[in-house]
Design an enzyme around this catalytic site. Structure first.
Site, mmCIF file in Angstrom:
data_model
loop_
_atom_site.group_PDB
_atom_site.id
_atom_site.type_symbol
_atom_site.label_atom_id
_atom_site.label_comp_id
_atom_site.label_asym_id
_atom_site.label_seq_id
_atom_site.Cartn_x
_atom_site.Cartn_y
_atom_site.Cartn_z
ATOM 1 N N TYR A 102 0.917 -1.407 -0.448
ATOM 2 C CA TYR A 102 -0.141 0.150 0.128
ATOM 3 C C TYR A 102 0.898 1.590 0.093
ATOM 4 N N GLN A 157 1.104 5.446 -0.130
ATOM 5 C CA GLN A 157 0.215 5.977 0.098
ATOM 6 C C GLN A 157 1.515 7.257 0.502
ATOM 7 N N GLY A 193 5.292 -0.434 3.527
ATOM 8 C CA GLY A 193 5.551 -1.755 4.465
ATOM 9 C C GLY A 193 5.903 -2.916 3.248
ATOM 10 N N ARG A 218 8.232 -11.924 41.446
ATOM 11 C CA ARG A 218 9.745 -10.962 42.457
ATOM 12 C C ARG A 218 8.722 -10.252 43.983
ATOM 13 N N GLN A 245 2.127 -0.785 43.385
ATOM 14 C CA GLN A 245 2.729 -1.944 41.994
ATOM 15 C C GLN A 245 1.020 -2.169 41.392
ATOM 16 N N GLY A 290 14.786 -4.028 36.697
ATOM 17 C CA GLY A 290 16.117 -4.373 36.093
ATOM 18 C C GLY A 290 15.274 -5.268 35.060
ATOM 19 N N THR A 307 1.824 6.915 15.012
ATOM 20 C CA THR A 307 1.890 7.038 13.865
ATOM 21 C C THR A 307 1.624 6.466 12.855
ATOM 22 N N GLU A 331 -0.868 4.786 9.229
ATOM 23 C CA GLU A 331 -2.300 4.886 9.829
ATOM 24 C C GLU A 331 -2.891 5.670 10.433
ATOM 25 N N ASP A 353 -0.989 9.473 12.133
ATOM 26 C CA ASP A 353 -0.752 10.279 13.497
ATOM 27 C C ASP A 353 -2.316 10.640 14.447
HETATM 28 C C1 LIG Z 1 -0.897 -10.440 10.461
HETATM 29 C C2 LIG Z 1 -2.216 -10.419 9.739
HETATM 30 C C3 LIG Z 1 -2.484 -9.503 8.686
HETATM 31 C C4 LIG Z 1 -4.221 -9.435 8.725
HETATM 32 C C5 LIG Z 1 -4.920 -8.264 9.266
HETATM 33 C C6 LIG Z 1 -4.035 -7.458 9.831
HETATM 34 C C7 LIG Z 1 -4.510 -5.646 8.993
HETATM 35 C C8 LIG Z 1 -2.970 -5.439 10.092
HETATM 36 C C9 LIG Z 1 -2.214 -4.556 8.604
HETATM 37 C C10 LIG Z 1 -1.094 -4.200 8.945
HETATM 38 C C11 LIG Z 1 -0.214 -4.267 10.120
HETATM 39 C C12 LIG Z 1 -0.329 -2.393 10.124
HETATM 40 C C13 LIG Z 1 1.212 -2.691 9.073
HETATM 41 C C14 LIG Z 1 0.951 -0.924 9.138
HETATM 42 C C15 LIG Z 1 0.657 -0.406 8.094
HETATM 43 C C16 LIG Z 1 0.691 1.104 8.369
HETATM 44 C C17 LIG Z 1 0.150 1.310 6.903
HETATM 45 C C18 LIG Z 1 0.117 3.112 6.842
HETATM 46 O O1 LIG Z 1 0.221 3.842 7.489
HETATM 47 S S1 LIG Z 1 -0.727 4.047 5.626
HETATM 48 C C19 LIG Z 1 -0.532 5.618 5.360
HETATM 49 C C20 LIG Z 1 -2.071 5.997 6.409
HETATM 50 N N1 LIG Z 1 -2.320 7.176 6.536
HETATM 51 C C21 LIG Z 1 -2.832 7.636 7.067
HETATM 52 O O2 LIG Z 1 -3.766 7.892 8.128
HETATM 53 C C22 LIG Z 1 -2.493 9.183 6.578
HETATM 54 C C23 LIG Z 1 -4.064 10.056 8.302
HETATM 55 N N2 LIG Z 1 -4.314 11.488 6.823
HETATM 56 C C24 LIG Z 1 -5.593 11.057 6.813
HETATM 57 O O3 LIG Z 1 -6.487 9.952 6.368
HETATM 58 C C25 LIG Z 1 -6.192 12.233 6.167
HETATM 59 O O4 LIG Z 1 -5.208 12.950 5.342
HETATM 60 C C26 LIG Z 1 -6.728 13.306 7.138
HETATM 61 C C27 LIG Z 1 -8.048 12.666 7.213
HETATM 62 C C28 LIG Z 1 -6.260 13.776 8.244
HETATM 63 C C29 LIG Z 1 -7.587 14.065 6.811
HETATM 64 O O5 LIG Z 1 -8.349 14.007 5.346
HETATM 65 P P1 LIG Z 1 -8.736 15.737 4.309
HETATM 66 O O6 LIG Z 1 -7.678 16.633 3.902
HETATM 67 O O7 LIG Z 1 -9.398 14.437 2.901
HETATM 68 O O8 LIG Z 1 -9.831 15.467 5.209
HETATM 69 P P2 LIG Z 1 -10.479 16.694 5.643
HETATM 70 O O9 LIG Z 1 -10.477 18.482 4.959
HETATM 71 O O10 LIG Z 1 -9.702 16.747 6.864
HETATM 72 O O11 LIG Z 1 -12.287 16.601 5.811
HETATM 73 C C30 LIG Z 1 -12.392 16.000 4.594
HETATM 74 C C31 LIG Z 1 -13.834 15.046 4.996
HETATM 75 O O12 LIG Z 1 -14.016 14.120 4.792
HETATM 76 C C32 LIG Z 1 -13.874 13.484 6.289
HETATM 77 N N3 LIG Z 1 -12.661 11.999 6.308
HETATM 78 C C33 LIG Z 1 -11.298 11.982 6.376
HETATM 79 N N4 LIG Z 1 -10.586 11.060 6.629
HETATM 80 C C34 LIG Z 1 -12.291 10.382 6.059
HETATM 81 C C35 LIG Z 1 -11.949 8.432 5.905
HETATM 82 N N5 LIG Z 1 -11.088 7.684 6.400
HETATM 83 N N6 LIG Z 1 -13.706 8.212 6.592
HETATM 84 C C36 LIG Z 1 -14.909 8.645 6.177
HETATM 85 N N7 LIG Z 1 -14.785 9.991 6.044
HETATM 86 C C37 LIG Z 1 -13.123 10.795 6.069
HETATM 87 C C38 LIG Z 1 -13.620 14.673 7.002
HETATM 88 O O13 LIG Z 1 -13.747 14.131 8.285
HETATM 89 C C39 LIG Z 1 -14.077 15.590 6.594
HETATM 90 O O14 LIG Z 1 -16.196 15.499 6.790
HETATM 91 P P3 LIG Z 1 -16.957 16.776 7.065
HETATM 92 O O15 LIG Z 1 -16.714 17.379 5.777
HETATM 93 O O16 LIG Z 1 -15.891 17.449 7.882
HETATM 94 O O17 LIG Z 1 -17.840 16.225 7.270
HETATM 95 C C1 LIG Z 2 5.993 1.620 10.340
HETATM 96 C C2 LIG Z 2 5.558 2.589 9.699
HETATM 97 C C3 LIG Z 2 5.144 1.683 8.938
HETATM 98 C C4 LIG Z 2 4.363 2.720 7.901
HETATM 99 N N1 LIG Z 2 3.858 2.177 6.588
HETATM 100 C C5 LIG Z 2 3.123 2.381 5.923
HETATM 101 C C6 LIG Z 2 2.787 1.724 4.376
HETATM 102 O O1 LIG Z 2 3.169 0.554 4.684
HETATM 103 N N2 LIG Z 2 2.250 2.761 3.649
HETATM 104 C C7 LIG Z 2 2.012 3.931 3.038
HETATM 105 O O2 LIG Z 2 1.876 4.501 2.934
HETATM 106 N N3 LIG Z 2 2.261 4.504 4.326
HETATM 107 C C8 LIG Z 2 3.474 3.437 5.682
HETATM 108 N N4 LIG Z 2 3.825 4.825 7.155
HETATM 109 C C9 LIG Z 2 3.495 6.561 6.996
HETATM 110 C C10 LIG Z 2 3.036 6.812 7.981
HETATM 111 O O3 LIG Z 2 1.355 6.578 7.647
HETATM 112 C C11 LIG Z 2 3.323 8.005 8.258
HETATM 113 O O4 LIG Z 2 3.810 8.054 8.928
HETATM 114 C C12 LIG Z 2 1.644 8.801 8.861
HETATM 115 O O5 LIG Z 2 0.134 8.778 8.538
HETATM 116 C C13 LIG Z 2 2.417 10.162 9.552
HETATM 117 O O6 LIG Z 2 2.562 10.800 9.232
HETATM 118 P P1 LIG Z 2 3.310 11.514 8.628
HETATM 119 O O7 LIG Z 2 5.044 10.737 8.148
HETATM 120 O O8 LIG Z 2 3.484 12.733 7.402
HETATM 121 O O9 LIG Z 2 3.940 12.192 9.901
HETATM 122 P P2 LIG Z 2 3.623 13.966 10.165
HETATM 123 O O10 LIG Z 2 2.704 14.796 10.074
HETATM 124 O O11 LIG Z 2 4.431 14.973 9.168
HETATM 125 O O12 LIG Z 2 3.686 14.252 11.700
HETATM 126 C C14 LIG Z 2 5.345 14.817 12.204
HETATM 127 C C15 LIG Z 2 4.313 15.688 13.713
HETATM 128 O O13 LIG Z 2 3.572 16.864 12.393
HETATM 129 C C16 LIG Z 2 1.872 16.572 13.397
HETATM 130 N N5 LIG Z 2 1.350 17.078 12.586
HETATM 131 C C17 LIG Z 2 0.913 16.270 11.211
HETATM 132 N N6 LIG Z 2 -0.424 17.425 10.898
HETATM 133 C C18 LIG Z 2 -0.679 17.978 11.915
HETATM 134 C C19 LIG Z 2 -1.916 19.203 11.963
HETATM 135 N N7 LIG Z 2 -2.784 18.943 10.971
HETATM 136 N N8 LIG Z 2 -2.216 19.604 13.120
HETATM 137 C C20 LIG Z 2 -1.169 19.071 14.711
HETATM 138 N N9 LIG Z 2 -0.384 18.677 13.940
HETATM 139 C C21 LIG Z 2 0.289 18.016 13.281
HETATM 140 C C22 LIG Z 2 2.028 15.671 14.399
HETATM 141 O O14 LIG Z 2 1.256 15.061 15.376
HETATM 142 C C23 LIG Z 2 3.495 14.923 14.219
HETATM 143 O O15 LIG Z 2 3.565 15.279 16.082
HETATM 144 C C24 LIG Z 2 4.529 3.561 7.769
HETATM 145 C C25 LIG Z 2 4.605 4.513 9.093
HETATM 146 C C26 LIG Z 2 5.618 3.617 9.731
HETATM 147 C C27 LIG Z 2 6.095 4.727 10.760
#
Ligand SMILES: CCCCCCCC/C=C\CCCCCCCC(=O)SCCNC(=O)CCNC(=O)[C@H](O)C(C)(C)COP(=O)(O)OP(=O)(O)OC[C@H]1O[C@@H](n2cnc3c(N)ncnc32)[C@H](O)[C@@H]1OP(=O)(O)O
Ligand SMILES: Cc1cc2nc3c(=O)[nH]c(=O)nc-3n(C[C@H](O)[C@H](O)[C@H](O)COP(=O)(O)OP(=O)(O)OC[C@H]3O[C@@H](n4cnc5c(N)ncnc54)[C@H](O)[C@@H]3O)c2cc1C
Length: 664
Positions: free
Chosen positions: A135, A137, A177, A310, A330, A401, A422, A424, A426
């Site tokens: 994935y 992104q 990843g 302990r 504790q 320890g 962090t 999925e 922050d």
């Molecule tokens: C072992 C077996 C396996 C089996 C299964 C196990 C599963 C486990 C799997 C794996 C293991 C884990 C391994 C590691 C994985 C790591 C992967 C990654 O990290 S992938 C990258 C993640 N990246 C983020 O998460 C970015 C975070 N940022 C965002 O999501 C957006 O940019 C956000 C929400 C911060 C802002 O998005 P805007 O700029 O488009 O949104 P705004 O303008 O603020 O909002 C527009 C409207 O959209 C809604 N909105 C935003 N996000 C939404 C959503 N997700 N769904 C629905 N509405 C949403 C909002 O509420 C807002 O709504 P209104 O207009 O106020 O009504």
């Molecule tokens: C182990 C690991 C695995 C990952 N796996 C994947 C993957 O498989 N696929 C993928 O696409 N990505 C993956 N990522 C990336 C991950 O999803 C991002 O690192 C995460 O979404 C945070 O974004 P950033 O790194 O840009 O943090 P930043 O946004 O740069 O955050 C830095 C600081 O800024 C603050 N900040 C940022 N924006 C705001 C705001 N609007 N208001 C206030 N504070 C703010 C945060 O709170 C934080 O303290 C992985 C990351 C890690 C560490």
């Protein structure tokens, strides 16, 4: 001969039926049986040994991960495991691997955002692992701000293709990843450009490596981003970097459930909300909440078992010293974490239900519950992972320890776990999403739109703004309605106070930015209320087994009252309880700890973790800690020789110099 069990006496003290509690923890008898069988299968297989992995070099660790993943796949095929069993097996192998992303994000992204033709084409290959995906992104320059991604996918109507390009250094994909060394394919998020117009970020299926030679395809630069925190831990994962130099893919590789591009290059937005492009993140956030309960339970299991083994101080007449678990300090650090593990388990179960419900609605084009699902998954992911990460470190300290030894299992668990705060999303960024949702709900209160779901309590704002807590004695805090009302009143009062402060700003966005630290606290108060209320709801169910429900009631009260104690400032400042009532809650909490104490070991036994999965000498089932620590020390490579490597070059000259100096 009966096996030695240092915890036998503790286990005898339990006041509930352990087998029934195991079933409650697992969710059902069927889940319990499945997970027990699969956990044993993994534990008994020598290929899945993991006791030496913190000693491996990065390359060896990575190869070991590939070997385990291949072996896991072979077992899954040979034993014809179901998808559910296969997921369990991978999680019990307990080594982050590309397969987590393949099964956990790549396939769900195609399922959630692809059309039925795309499902037919890609899913069978992915299910058979003929292709392996990740994935992609996040970029070097942007992670949280998904709309700020820079990679472009420009439609070329001449060839009916997209041109994928990384225009800047900061547009390099960074972190995915499984990308660095393994994936043959990726779902890549890029800005869609048609006819010179930017339509925002969309997902595209892109092949990265040849299926015969595993070499990057033309125009693709790909590699690993380097070592991460800790030894072993997340370094088994090939988090990668990726750049595109005008890479061409056919038009039908854009995931087209949310929006489409026609043969002529026309952009068509369907009725499906644009946010569905973020759907995979919602799915994974939901799974992270259940995973939090597992990780927390693991740390708590280690700290609890070790705290019973302990002993420090207090020996009388030459008798044994006091078990550290009997110290009130504790208990006050450990038992709230034990209660939190159960609380997160139940809220995780509920969130799974909510997610299934919203998915079914989406299939029927009902998008009404999407904002609530987004707020709940974002908020609970954030809250539970922050608590769990801190709790693992607290458990390390609870083990003194020896908790700092790698073979306590805690350092590696911590190192693997902390990035969940962090990835999925922050945790702060996600809490601000919850706050936005709450402020919107508050602003609509007067409009006649009745809040539903987890914000239904706001519909009773009038009452909750002026109600007074009726607690007069410590035991009054045991009434579920009293606890619930206190949490509801605190959450609603904090929300409304923030909304009022926001109203003072002429530009709401400026106000939101200025008040964001307070808004984060509002979101936390709301999330804590959800967890408390879902625990209380769980207790409404028929729960069989002697003493089981009683133990859960105790844990629920510990969970709620420890939060009340910790956030007393909020509760008192909003005026929903008095300082004296706060003191009574604390008094009750102490009494509850005494009730948890005899059941503590059995309550962690209920997690049913094998010694293999726990990976901790301090937490081993039989409690034979000292002997195992002693034996293990001799296995360290430093002890392979009596005199260490480097003695002749570096130690001896200094030592001899000392002798020379002495002679002078
Ligand atoms: C072992 C077996 C396996 C089996 C299964 C196990 C599963 C486990 C799997 C794996 C293991 C884990 C391994 C590691 C994985 C790591 C992967 C990654 O990290 S992938 C990258 C993640 N990246 C983020 O998460 C970015 C975070 N940022 C965002 O999501 C957006 O940019 C956000 C929400 C911060 C802002 O998005 P805007 O700029 O488009 O949104 P705004 O303008 O603020 O909002 C527009 C409207 O959209 C809604 N909105 C935003 N996000 C939404 C959503 N997700 N769904 C629905 N509405 C949403 C909002 O509420 C807002 O709504 P209104 O207009 O106020 O009504
Ligand atoms: C182990 C690991 C695995 C990952 N796996 C994947 C993957 O498989 N696929 C993928 O696409 N990505 C993956 N990522 C990336 C991950 O999803 C991002 O690192 C995460 O979404 C945070 O974004 P950033 O790194 O840009 O943090 P930043 O946004 O740069 O955050 C830095 C600081 O800024 C603050 N900040 C940022 N924006 C705001 C705001 N609007 N208001 C206030 N504070 C703010 C945060 O709170 C934080 O303290 C992985 C990351 C890690 C560490």
């Amino acid at each position: 001969m009966e096996a030695l069990d240092y915890h036998a006496e503790e286990r005898r003290k339990a006041e509930f039926n352990l087998d029934e509690m195991k079933i409650v923890w697992a969710g059902s008898r069927r889940n319990y049986e499945l997970s027990d069988r699969v956990a044993r299968l993994v534990a008994s297989d020598p290929v899945f040994r993991k006791d030496n992995r913190t000693m491996l070099t990065r390359k060896d660790l990575f190869k070991d991960t590939l070997r385990k993943a291949a072996h896991a796949w072979k077992r899954i095929i040979d034993l014809r495991l179901s998808e559910e069993e296969a997921n369990m097996l991978r999680s019990y192998v307990d080594q982050p691997a590309f397969t987590d992303l393949h099964w956990g994000m790549f396939i769900p992204a195609i399922k959630g955002q692809g059309t039925s033709e795309q499902h037919e084409k890609w899913l069978p290959m992915a299910y058979k692992m003929q292709i392996i995906g990740c994935y992609a992104q996040t970029e070097l320059g942007h992670g949280s701000n998904v709309q700020g991604l820079e990679t472009t996918a420009t439609f070329d109507p001449q060839t009916d293709e997209f041109d994928l390009h990384s225009p800047t250094l900061t547009s390099s994909k960074w972190w995915p990843g499984g990308l660095g060394k393994v994936s043959t394919h990726a779902v890549v998020y890029a800005r869609l450009i048609t006819g010179g117009q930017d339509h925002g970020v969309h997902g595209f299926i892109v092949q990265l490596r040849g299926l015969d030679d595993h070499l990057p395809l033309p125009g693709i630069t790909v590699g690993d981003i380097g070592m991460k925190f800790g030894s072993g831990a997340y370094n088994s994962m090939d988090n990668g970097l990726l750049r595109f130099d005008h890479v061409r893919i056919p038009r039908n590789q854009m995931l087209m459930r949310v929006s489409q591009v026609t043969r002529e290059g026309k952009f068509v937005q369907s009725d499906v909300p644009r946010q569905l492009v973020y759907g995979t993140m919602v799915y994974v956030r939901q799974t992270i909440v259940s995973d939090a309960s597992c990780a927390l339970a693991r740390a708590v299991c280690i700290a609890t078992r070790y705290s019973a083994v302990r002993r420090q101080f207090g020996s009388q007449n030459g008798g044994p010293e006091i078990q550290v678990i009997d110290y009130k300090t504790q208990q006050s650090r450990l038992f709230p974490l034990l209660a939190s593990a159960y609380a997160f388990r139940f809220v995780g179960e509920w969130l799974k239900w909510l997610y299934t419900d919203v998915t079914q609605r989406l299939q029927a084009n009902d998008f009404s519950t999407l904002p609530e699902a987004h707020a709940c998954t974002a908020g609970l992911k954030s809250m539970t992972t922050s608590v769990t990460a801190d709790a693992i470190e607290e458990c390390r300290k609870l083990c003194g320890g020896h908790g700092y030894l790698s073979n306590s299992g805690l350092p590696e668990l911590f190192a693997v776990y902390i990035p969940t705060c962090t990835y999925e999303g922050d945790n702060v960024v996600l809490l601000l999403q919850v706050a936005r949702f709450l402020m919107k709900t508050v602003s609509q209160l007067g409009s006649g739109k009745k809040p539903v779901g987890t914000t239904a309590y706001m519909g009773r704002a009038e009452h909750l703004m002026q109600c007074r807590c009726e607690v007069e004695m410590a035991q009054d805090w045991l009434k579920p309605s009293t606890i619930l009302e206190a949490f509801e009143a605190r959450a609603v009062r904090m929300s409304i106070a923030c909304a009022k402060s926001l109203g003072k700003f002429s530009n709401p966005e400026d106000g939101f930015a200025e008040l964001s630290p307070d808004l984060v606290e509002v979101a936390i108060a709301h999330c804590q209320l959800i967890v408390v209320s879902k625990f209380l709801e769980k207790l409404q169910q028929d729960i069989p087994g002697k003493g089981v429900k009683r133990q859960l009631e105790i844990l629920c009260n510990v969970y709620a009252l420890h939060l009340l104690h910790k956030h007393l400032g909020d509760f008192v400042a909003t005026g929903c309880i008095t300082p004296n009532q706060g003191a009574l809650a604390n008094e009750q909490l102490r009494l509850l700890y005494a009730q948890v104490r005899p059941n503590a070991i059995a309550l962690v036994d209920a997690f049913n973790y094998t010694d293999h999965y726990l990976g901790s000498i301090l937490g081993c089932y039989d409690g034979n800690v000292y002997q195992k620590l002693y034996q293990e020390a001799w296995k360290d490579p430093l002890n392979d020789t009596v005199v260490p490597d480097g003695y002749l070059e570096y130690l001896r000259p200094i030592l001899k110099q000392h002798i020379r100096t002495a002679r002078l």
